[in-house]
Design a protein around this motif. Structure first.
Motif, mmCIF file in Angstrom:
data_model
loop_
_atom_site.group_PDB
_atom_site.id
_atom_site.type_symbol
_atom_site.label_atom_id
_atom_site.label_comp_id
_atom_site.label_asym_id
_atom_site.label_seq_id
_atom_site.Cartn_x
_atom_site.Cartn_y
_atom_site.Cartn_z
ATOM 1 N N VAL A 10 4.704 11.125 2.167
ATOM 2 C CA VAL A 10 3.313 10.714 1.937
ATOM 3 C C VAL A 10 3.203 9.900 0.652
ATOM 4 C CG1 VAL A 10 0.981 11.546 1.412
ATOM 5 C CG2 VAL A 10 2.305 12.620 3.234
ATOM 6 N N TYR A 11 3.874 10.360 -0.389
ATOM 7 C CA TYR A 11 3.801 9.668 -1.681
ATOM 8 C C TYR A 11 4.374 8.253 -1.573
ATOM 9 C CZ TYR A 11 4.017 8.881 -6.716
ATOM 10 O OH TYR A 11 3.855 8.374 -7.977
ATOM 11 N N THR A 12 5.458 8.117 -0.829
ATOM 12 C CA THR A 12 6.044 6.790 -0.623
ATOM 13 C C THR A 12 5.076 5.861 0.097
ATOM 14 O OG1 THR A 12 8.283 7.727 -0.534
ATOM 15 C CG2 THR A 12 7.987 5.531 0.398
ATOM 16 N N ILE A 13 4.364 6.398 1.080
ATOM 17 C CA ILE A 13 3.358 5.599 1.797
ATOM 18 C C ILE A 13 2.263 5.130 0.841
ATOM 19 C CG2 ILE A 13 1.526 5.682 3.541
ATOM 20 C CD1 ILE A 13 3.367 7.589 5.129
ATOM 21 N N THR A 14 1.808 6.038 -0.051
ATOM 22 C CA THR A 14 0.750 5.651 -1.000
ATOM 23 C C THR A 14 1.206 4.520 -1.909
ATOM 24 O OG1 THR A 14 1.347 7.239 -2.766
ATOM 25 C CG2 THR A 14 -0.118 8.033 -1.013
ATOM 26 N N LEU A 15 2.498 4.505 -2.234
ATOM 27 C CA LEU A 15 3.031 3.439 -3.082
ATOM 28 C C LEU A 15 3.157 2.118 -2.332
ATOM 29 C CD1 LEU A 15 5.882 5.360 -4.979
ATOM 30 C CD2 LEU A 15 3.595 4.816 -5.818
ATOM 31 N N CYS A 16 3.348 2.210 -1.019
ATOM 32 C CA CYS A 16 3.523 1.000 -0.201
ATOM 33 C C CYS A 16 2.205 0.357 0.205
ATOM 34 C CB CYS A 16 4.314 1.345 1.067
ATOM 35 S SG CYS A 16 6.030 1.808 0.766
ATOM 36 N N LEU A 17 1.145 1.133 0.266
ATOM 37 C CA LEU A 17 -0.136 0.629 0.771
ATOM 38 C C LEU A 17 -0.637 -0.648 0.088
ATOM 39 C CD1 LEU A 17 -2.088 3.942 1.456
ATOM 40 C CD2 LEU A 17 -1.401 2.223 3.140
ATOM 41 N N PRO A 18 -0.491 -0.777 -1.243
ATOM 42 C CA PRO A 18 -0.986 -2.017 -1.868
ATOM 43 C C PRO A 18 -0.298 -3.277 -1.353
ATOM 44 C CG PRO A 18 -0.595 -0.321 -3.527
ATOM 45 C CD PRO A 18 -0.011 0.188 -2.243
ATOM 46 N N TYR A 19 0.864 -3.117 -0.737
ATOM 47 C CA TYR A 19 1.631 -4.272 -0.281
ATOM 48 C C TYR A 19 1.452 -4.556 1.216
ATOM 49 C CZ TYR A 19 3.741 -3.215 -4.759
ATOM 50 O OH TYR A 19 3.932 -2.940 -6.093
ATOM 51 N N CYS A 20 0.510 -3.863 1.831
ATOM 52 C CA CYS A 20 0.274 -4.042 3.273
ATOM 53 C C CYS A 20 -0.706 -5.174 3.577
ATOM 54 C CB CYS A 20 -0.260 -2.745 3.883
ATOM 55 S SG CYS A 20 0.934 -1.398 3.898
ATOM 56 N N GLN A 21 -1.330 -5.680 2.554
ATOM 57 C CA GLN A 21 -2.360 -6.702 2.744
ATOM 58 C C GLN A 21 -1.786 -7.960 3.384
ATOM 59 O OE1 GLN A 21 -4.420 -8.302 -0.825
ATOM 60 N NE2 GLN A 21 -6.221 -7.277 0.013
ATOM 61 N N LYS A 22 -2.500 -8.490 4.357
ATOM 62 C CA LYS A 22 -2.091 -9.720 5.031
ATOM 63 C C LYS A 22 -2.424 -10.933 4.166
ATOM 64 C CE LYS A 22 -2.954 -7.906 9.706
ATOM 65 N NZ LYS A 22 -3.733 -8.118 10.948
ATOM 66 N N SER A 23 -1.922 -12.078 4.560
ATOM 67 C CA SER A 23 -2.141 -13.309 3.794
ATOM 68 C C SER A 23 -3.619 -13.686 3.715
ATOM 69 C CB SER A 23 -1.341 -14.462 4.395
ATOM 70 O OG SER A 23 -1.692 -14.658 5.760
#
Length: 197
Positions: A10-23
């Protein structure tokens, strides 16, 4: 061990979320459901009697709030975080206190501050000071955007100014704001009077 693996996931997912934004600036359609699943999992950690798991749940929410600052604004979480403010463990209380800005909304800020004032009455030492500072931080956040009744806020400030145990107190602490660590030395007298003026 299974709980530890679940938390790390879960913690890893929270760290990845900011980088999920599309162009184009939007988020993938499945992100809200992922955020909800992460929040529910972290909530279950906080509800555990094990203090270590409770602490991890609070840390996880702090990470999730970086991408979704209002993930805790749902009423399901308000009681959960407020309950942590009464925990015997000061690290739990401090972590919960840092999350309160995410709990506050324009609709609940008056109720939330009223509850925090009760905690101020019961608290001692530096934790009492932290509570006072947090009340002011919440009410003054985003240029007082959460406030609809400034006369009420003036009453709150008067109550805080008259609170025993904080006179002429100062508190140096590290506080995470906007993803950065900033150190503040708070002189509560000037801090409160500055809000009034």
């Amino acid at each position: 061990q299974a709980k530890s693996l679940l938390y790390e996931s879960v913690y890893t997912i929270t760290l990845c979320l900011p980088y999920c934004q599309k162009s184009d600036g939007s988020m993938p359609a499945n992100v809200p459901s992922i955020v909800s699943l992460c929040a529910q999992t972290l909530k279950s950690f906080i509800q555990e009697p094990d203090q270590n798991l409770k602490y991890l749940g609070l840390v996880g929410f702090a990470s999730l709030m970086v991408s979704y600052p209002k993930v805790l604004s749902d009423s399901d979480y308000r009681g959960l975080i407020l309950a942590c403010l009464s925990d015997e463990d000061v690290t739990i209380r401090t972590r919960a206190l840092d999350l309160l800005i995410g709990v506050a909304t324009r609709k609940n800020v008056m109720e939330l501050v009223t509850q925090l004032l009760h905690h101020v009455d019961m608290a001692m030492g530096s934790y009492k000071i932290d509570l006072v500072v947090k009340i002011i931080d919440i009410c003054s956040s985003e240029k007082y955007a959460l406030l609809s009744d400034f006369a009420w806020y003036m009453d709150v400030l008067v109550i805080l100014a008259r609170t025993k145990g904080i006179e002429n107190s100062s508190n140096g602490r590290s506080q995470k704001q906007h993803g950065r660590q900033q150190k503040h030395n708070h002189e509560l007298g000037p801090l409160i009077s500055g809000q009034i003026t």
